[in-house]
Design a protein around this motif. Structure first.
Motif, PDB file in Angstrom:
ATOM      1  N   ARG A 184       9.367   6.528  10.110  1.00  0.00           N
ATOM      2  CA  ARG A 184       8.059   6.228  10.391  1.00  0.00           C
ATOM      3  C   ARG A 184       8.158   4.582  10.720  1.00  0.00           C
ATOM      4  O   ARG A 184       8.775   3.924   9.893  1.00  0.00           O
ATOM      5  CB  ARG A 184       7.032   6.327   9.138  1.00  0.00           C
ATOM      6  N   LEU A 185       7.571   4.035  11.584  1.00  0.00           N
ATOM      7  CA  LEU A 185       7.541   2.654  11.908  1.00  0.00           C
ATOM      8  C   LEU A 185       6.444   2.212  11.919  1.00  0.00           C
ATOM      9  O   LEU A 185       5.282   2.613  12.630  1.00  0.00           O
ATOM     10  CB  LEU A 185       8.276   2.553  13.519  1.00  0.00           C
TER      11      LEU A 185
ATOM     12  N   ASP B 286       4.666   9.012  14.898  1.00  0.00           N
ATOM     13  CA  ASP B 286       5.689   8.393  14.019  1.00  0.00           C
ATOM     14  C   ASP B 286       5.685   6.617  14.183  1.00  0.00           C
ATOM     15  O   ASP B 286       6.380   6.150  13.451  1.00  0.00           O
ATOM     16  CB  ASP B 286       7.004   8.833  13.910  1.00  0.00           C
ATOM     17  N   VAL B 287       4.717   6.261  15.096  1.00  0.00           N
ATOM     18  CA  VAL B 287       4.801   4.459  15.250  1.00  0.00           C
ATOM     19  C   VAL B 287       3.528   4.228  15.154  1.00  0.00           C
ATOM     20  O   VAL B 287       2.368   4.903  15.613  1.00  0.00           O
ATOM     21  CB  VAL B 287       5.132   4.283  16.516  1.00  0.00           C
TER      22      VAL B 287
ATOM     23  N   THR C 197       0.918  -1.143   0.059  1.00  0.00           N
ATOM     24  CA  THR C 197       0.162  -0.046   0.062  1.00  0.00           C
ATOM     25  C   THR C 197       0.864   1.223  -0.063  1.00  0.00           C
ATOM     26  O   THR C 197       0.626   2.282  -0.668  1.00  0.00           O
ATOM     27  CB  THR C 197      -0.801  -0.250   1.420  1.00  0.00           C
ATOM     28  N   LEU C 198       1.887   1.298   0.789  1.00  0.00           N
ATOM     29  CA  LEU C 198       2.786   2.496   0.726  1.00  0.00           C
ATOM     30  C   LEU C 198       3.246   2.727  -0.557  1.00  0.00           C
ATOM     31  O   LEU C 198       3.156   3.841  -0.962  1.00  0.00           O
ATOM     32  CB  LEU C 198       4.027   2.052   1.816  1.00  0.00           C
TER      33      LEU C 198
ATOM     34  N   ALA D 283      -0.866   2.225   6.608  1.00  0.00           N
ATOM     35  CA  ALA D 283       0.166   2.673   5.522  1.00  0.00           C
ATOM     36  C   ALA D 283      -0.335   3.930   5.057  1.00  0.00           C
ATOM     37  O   ALA D 283       0.567   4.946   4.833  1.00  0.00           O
ATOM     38  CB  ALA D 283       0.289   1.479   4.372  1.00  0.00           C
ATOM     39  N   HIS D 284      -1.642   3.928   4.650  1.00  0.00           N
ATOM     40  CA  HIS D 284      -2.125   5.374   4.289  1.00  0.00           C
ATOM     41  C   HIS D 284      -1.820   6.475   5.021  1.00  0.00           C
ATOM     42  O   HIS D 284      -1.325   7.782   4.755  1.00  0.00           O
ATOM     43  CB  HIS D 284      -3.478   5.017   4.034  1.00  0.00           C
ATOM     44  N   ASN D 285      -2.216   6.397   6.471  1.00  0.00           N
ATOM     45  CA  ASN D 285      -2.243   7.378   7.312  1.00  0.00           C
ATOM     46  C   ASN D 285      -0.537   7.634   7.805  1.00  0.00           C
ATOM     47  O   ASN D 285      -0.421   8.812   8.067  1.00  0.00           O
ATOM     48  CB  ASN D 285      -2.834   6.736   8.651  1.00  0.00           C
ATOM     49  N   MET D 286       0.352   6.774   7.464  1.00  0.00           N
ATOM     50  CA  MET D 286       1.816   7.032   7.944  1.00  0.00           C
ATOM     51  C   MET D 286       2.272   8.255   6.789  1.00  0.00           C
ATOM     52  O   MET D 286       3.341   8.738   7.264  1.00  0.00           O
ATOM     53  CB  MET D 286       2.609   5.765   7.663  1.00  0.00           C
TER      54      MET D 286
END
Length: 463
Positions: free
Chosen positions: A110-111, A288-289, A30-31, A324-327
């Motif tokens: 980001r993790l 970021d997690v 997704t990323l 993944a979208h929100n990261m």
């Protein structure tokens, strides 16, 4: 003027995913699909690329699929660095680094934590090491158990009658193997579906030749002089000879590596908000997690913002995609994870499917079919509304009841074409055990309330 930070992250940031299974893979795909062009690293403790687990307790044991050939299909090129066969051992939130078992450290912007769960082992280590004592979670576990079943054991003993244990017992009977299944509750599937449906599962198992022992616990596994398991001792003082023992006592969430990290992580999973952002131990959301899959505990608006831990294939996919979208999005573009819990199983010739959160229900109505026919729809209610439905060989109704759950439809179920409910269609207690007592195999765990609730206390991990 400096570039937009989020755009810079999308173009040249570093994202690390710990957990190279279903959720980790779908998040990575997704990323890339949503335009992340930076460095992407997936870390997994198993030496294999992501594979599918549901076949391991079903077709793999029956010889219809190789447990070593259940790789997940790739939907999108990930262009990732794979660190397989090396476990994450620690997390430094301040320095944004993941520590690995080989001594290396991986930095991130980001993790995503997607470390999932592992099988709960037999609690007596010396007995757990006996030859013939098995668990079933990984593909290697499945390969080992399938090999033992092909060898034609005199008797298989399954400890725990949740979904996984019942599926193993079903496979044994289909292979013509004698099998005993022991459960501390009064019936199989009680923790997942309650006592009313559990009684149906008990009848199915015994009619197919399973030696079902309920209201008992296993007190000891006995080995012979060569270190092979030979017998199982039960709390009712009976002894059952068996040369294969399958321990199916549920799962443990893989959070130990986060001890001392400062995250809100523990035996019940890693707490996160509806946008998949992890909480620290004070209940403050991190930026970021993120968390996804079986290891996540997240609030769900349809279920009173209860924190749900979902060991569901579909949830792992949907939550990974949301995380993944929100990261790689700013706050205004982020979306909540509101996937409807759904689960399926197949055992003793019956297809079982559910939507919603059955353990949340205190009453049950059989709205279609009948328990006696083993073909029915059961609807669970809580505080005057529908919260779940389960079907035995009647899955065509699930979509309808999912919509009922989503709109907060009233319970007991209404029959609008009639002045009263049909005879026999009355709510009865669902028969879930006392939640303080452990049961085997619930697929949904109610594990607390919203961090906004003042009654919630986070306990920081001790060093």
């Amino acid at each position: 003027m400096s570039a937009d930070p989020m755009e810079r992250l999308r173009r040249e940031g570093r994202i690390v995913i710990v957990g190279a299974s279903l959720a980790g893979l779908r998040a990575a795909e997704t990323l890339r699909a949503e335009g992340f062009a930076g460095d992407l690293t997936l870390i997994g403790d198993e030496p294999y690329e992501p594979y599918d687990r549901p076949p391991l307790s079903k077709s793999a044991l029956l010889g219809r699929a190789s447990p070593l050939r259940t790789e997940l299909p790739r939907r999108w090129e990930t262009d990732a660095k794979w660190r397989l066969g090396v476990a994450a051992t620690g997390l430094d939130l301040a320095a944004k680094r993941v520590r690995l078992a080989d001594g290396d450290e991986v930095e991130y912007d980001r993790l995503l934590i997607a470390t999932g769960v592992r099988a709960r082992p037999w609690f007596k280590e010396e007995e757990a090491r006996l030859d013939g004592v098995c668990v079933l979670r990984t593909r290697q576990d499945a390969a080992d158990l399938a090999r033992r079943l092909r060898a034609g054991p005199r008797r298989v003993f399954v400890i725990g009658a949740g979904f996984a244990g019942s599926e193993v017992a079903s496979a044994c009977r289909e292979l013509g193997l004698p099998v005993t299944m022991a459960e501390r509750a009064g019936a199989p599937l009680v923790g997942a579906l309650g006592g009313v449906v559990g009684a149906v599962a008990a009848d199915l198992a015994t009619e197919h030749g399973v030696d079902l022992r309920t209201h008992v616990t296993v007190t000891a596994l006995e080995g012979d002089t060569a270190g092979r398991v030979r017998a199982v001792h039960l709390s009712d003082e009976s002894v059952v000879e068996a040369d294969v023992v399958v321990v199916s006592l549920g799962s443990l969430r893989n959070t130990e590596w986060l001890t001392g990290s400062g995250l809100g992580a523990g035996p019940r999973g890693v707490a996160c908000d509806a946008g998949c952002r992890a909480f620290d131990f004070r209940g403050i959301v991190t930026d970021d997690v993120f968390v996804a899959g079986d290891v996540a505990r997240s609030p769900h608006a349809l279920f009173g913002y209860q924190f749900l831990s979902l060991e569901h294939w579909g949830n792992a996919v949907a939550q990974a995609e949301t995380a993944a979208h929100n990261m790689i999005c700013d706050g205004a573009d982020r979306r909540p994870h509101l996937w409807m819990p759904a689960f399926w199983s197949s055992m003793f010739g019956v297809n079982i499917k559910s939507v919603g959160v059955p353990p949340m229900g205190d009453h049950l109505m059989i709205t279609q079919g009948s328990l006696a026919e083993r073909r029915f729809v059961g609807v669970y209610g809580h505080q005057g509304r529908i919260v779940a439905a389960v079907t035995f060989d009647n899955a065509r109704w699930l979509e309808f009841y999912q919509r009922q759950i989503e709109r907060g439809a009233p319970f007991p179920v209404e029959f609008p074409t009639m002045d009263r409910r049909p005879e026999g269609r009355q709510p009865v207690p669902a028969g879930f055990p006392d939640p303080s007592l452990p049961t085997h195999g619930p697929m949904v765990t109610l594990s607390g309330y919203s961090p906004a609730d003042q009654q919630l206390v986070f306990h920081p991990a001790r060093h």
